[in-house]
Design an enzyme around this catalytic site. Structure first.
Site, short mmCIF file in Angstrom:
data_model
loop_
_atom_site.label_atom_id
_atom_site.label_comp_id
_atom_site.label_asym_id
_atom_site.label_seq_id
_atom_site.Cartn_x
_atom_site.Cartn_y
_atom_site.Cartn_z
N SER A 191 10.36 41.08 -2.62
CA SER A 191 11.83 41.05 -2.67
C SER A 191 12.31 40.79 -4.08
CB SER A 191 12.31 39.93 -1.75
OG SER A 191 13.63 39.58 -2.03
N TYR B 26 11.87 30.43 0.36
CA TYR B 26 11.55 31.79 0.80
C TYR B 26 11.02 32.61 -0.38
CZ TYR B 26 12.85 36.70 1.47
OH TYR B 26 12.86 38.07 1.49
N LYS C 190 7.25 34.50 -1.30
CA LYS C 190 7.05 35.91 -1.71
C LYS C 190 6.21 35.96 -2.99
CE LYS C 190 9.31 38.35 1.40
NZ LYS C 190 8.62 39.26 2.30
C1 UD1 Z 1 19.60 37.32 0.39
C2 UD1 Z 1 18.67 36.30 -0.16
C3 UD1 Z 1 17.43 37.00 -0.62
C4 UD1 Z 1 16.80 37.77 0.52
C5 UD1 Z 1 17.80 38.72 1.13
C6 UD1 Z 1 17.25 39.36 2.39
C7 UD1 Z 1 20.06 34.49 -1.04
C8 UD1 Z 1 20.52 33.82 -2.25
N1 UD1 Z 1 19.30 35.57 -1.24
O1 UD1 Z 1 19.91 38.22 -0.66
O2 UD1 Z 1 16.53 36.05 -1.12
O3 UD1 Z 1 15.69 38.51 0.08
O4 UD1 Z 1 18.99 38.02 1.47
O5 UD1 Z 1 17.28 38.50 3.44
O6 UD1 Z 1 20.35 34.10 0.06
N2 UD1 Z 1 28.00 37.40 0.79
C9 UD1 Z 1 29.29 36.98 1.02
N3 UD1 Z 1 29.61 36.54 2.26
C10 UD1 Z 1 28.71 36.51 3.29
C11 UD1 Z 1 27.39 36.97 3.05
C12 UD1 Z 1 27.07 37.39 1.78
O7 UD1 Z 1 30.12 36.97 0.12
O8 UD1 Z 1 29.07 36.09 4.38
C13 UD1 Z 1 27.64 37.89 -0.55
C14 UD1 Z 1 26.57 37.06 -1.24
O9 UD1 Z 1 27.15 36.03 -2.00
C15 UD1 Z 1 25.88 38.11 -2.10
C16 UD1 Z 1 26.07 39.42 -1.35
O10 UD1 Z 1 27.09 39.17 -0.40
O11 UD1 Z 1 26.56 38.23 -3.30
C17 UD1 Z 1 24.83 39.85 -0.64
O12 UD1 Z 1 24.36 38.78 0.17
P1 UD1 Z 1 23.15 38.93 1.15
O13 UD1 Z 1 23.34 40.11 2.00
O14 UD1 Z 1 22.94 37.60 1.82
O15 UD1 Z 1 21.93 39.27 0.19
P2 UD1 Z 1 21.37 38.47 -1.08
O16 UD1 Z 1 22.07 37.22 -1.32
O17 UD1 Z 1 21.33 39.40 -2.23
#
Ligand code: UD1
Length: 349
Positions: free
Chosen positions: A137, A161, A165
């Site tokens: 990842s 997590y 990895k």
């Molecule tokens: C997250 C994990 C990452 C993991 C991946 C797959 C973190 C910091 N990273 O990635 O390690 O490999 O999921 O499971 O948790 N967001 C919102 N509101 C929400 C949800 C997300 O604003 O309710 C934003 C987050 O701040 C981020 C983006 O959406 O900027 C993507 O979030 P997400 O889908 O959780 O992925 P990652 O954070 O990139």
């Protein structure tokens, strides 16, 4: 290579990889514990292939069990051999992936992810199966400031997590070095896979409460949630919201097929590849694209930053393009359309 094992093959990514290899007429062995996935996914896979006149029941073998269970794993390898289709290579997707939970219960993560991988590698070695493609990842880069992230960057995970990895990558490194002429190992560092198969027949179907952005947007779209909380609007990005390198899950599955061909066509080798589009999209832009593509309003509210988040996660894709001679084909609009199509069909059933 005709016979492949996919661990976690019923999950979001694993199921799309399963479809990709079945469509190539491979014999596919699936291992899944089904703790966070559903057997129904195989009905969807079959339907897609039957429509394409490309399904043969005898090519798909499904085993329910845990990769930490040596006896179970050995039995799968044994049955494959008995069937005249010994497992030649493995795509290792099984693992836990909820960052928040990994802080609360780190031992569970080390046990499932690292313990399970060690067990898998031991059983592979015993069965003379030494080709493995591991689902890593972008989380391994943590919040490195050298954006876009290049494979040569020093890994810097920021949550348990992510540490699991990196540790599995390290184990694969050691294994490769110790038996240089024997193993073919690859790890693909996925950026942010979203979307679903365009048929609307398979997609993300996790049984746990979603934490990732795309399933949450879909829940808002379908009225299951009032709004999405956007985690921070004070990030050093164009609109203050986090940026991610989203890619279509079907493109990610294709990347596995190509990376596996690369491993098979090489002598003993180690392959480390980012899989992304090399384009970043902010949270607000993703929401806007979803609204525009699907003509649905998504209510949102800005809240505090989520702990452990990174502002920008973006792939340097030069190596991926050079090695696979390919880059992801699908757009953010494709991801929004296909992902929503799947969610709608899921709600109907
Ligand atoms: C997250 C994990 C990452 C993991 C991946 C797959 C973190 C910091 N990273 O990635 O390690 O490999 O999921 O499971 O948790 N967001 C919102 N509101 C929400 C949800 C997300 O604003 O309710 C934003 C987050 O701040 C981020 C983006 O959406 O900027 C993507 O979030 P997400 O889908 O959780 O992925 P990652 O954070 O990139």
């Amino acid at each position: 290579m005709k016979n492949i094992l996919i661990t976690g093959g019923a999950g979001f990514i694993g199921s799309h990889i399963c479809l990709e290899f079945l469509a190539q007429q491979k014999n596919v062995f699936i291992i899944d514990s089904f703790i966070n996935s559903n057997k129904n996914v195989f009905h969807g896979i079959k339907k897609i292939l039957i429509k394409e006149n490309n399904f043969k029941e005898s090519r798909l073998h499904i085993f329910k069990g845990d990769i930490r269970d040596t006896l179970f794993l050995s039995n799968v390898f044994f049955k494959a051999k008995q069937n005249g289709t010994p497992i030649e290579s493995v795509i290792h997707c099984a693992g836990l992936k909820a960052v928040k939970e990994s802080f609360i219960n780190p031992i569970k993560y080390w046990d499932f992810n690292v313990g399970g991988s060690i067990n898998l590698l031991k059983v592979m070695e015993k069965n003379n199966c030494r080709t493995i493609l591991f689902s890593s990842s972008a989380t391994v880069y943590g919040n490195s400031s050298e954006i876009p992230f290049k494979e040569t960057l020093k890994t810097n995970p920021i949550n348990p997590y992510g540490f699991t990895k990196v540790t599995i990558e390290n184990i694969l490194d050691n294994l490769f070095e110790s038996k240089k002429n024997k193993w073919k190992v690859g790890y693909l560092r996925y950026f942010n896979p979203i979307g679903a198969h365009p048929s609307g027949l398979i997609g993300e179907n996790s049984s746990s409460k979603p934490e990732n952005i795309f399933p949450i947007i879909c829940e808002v779209a379908s009225g299951l949630r009032d709004q999405i909380n956007i985690f921070g609007n004070d990030w050093p990005t164009s609109d203050g919201t986090c940026q991610r390198d989203y890619l279509h899950v079907v493109d990610l599955a294709k990347a596995h097929r190509m990376a596996m061909s690369f491993l098979n066509d090489s002598n003993s080798t180690k392959l480390v590849l980012n899989i992304g589009r090399g384009e970043s999209t902010s949270v607000l832009d993703l929401i806007k694209a979803f609204e525009k593509t699907n003509k649905i309003k998504i209510n949102y509210k800005f809240t505090n930053r989520r702990s452990g988040d990174v502002g920008i996660s973006l792939a340097n894709t030069e190596k991926m393009v050079e090695i696979l001679k390919w880059k992801p084909e699908k757009s953010i609009e494709d991801m929004c359309r296909d992902g929503w199509k799947w969610q709608k069909s899921k709600l109907k059933n």
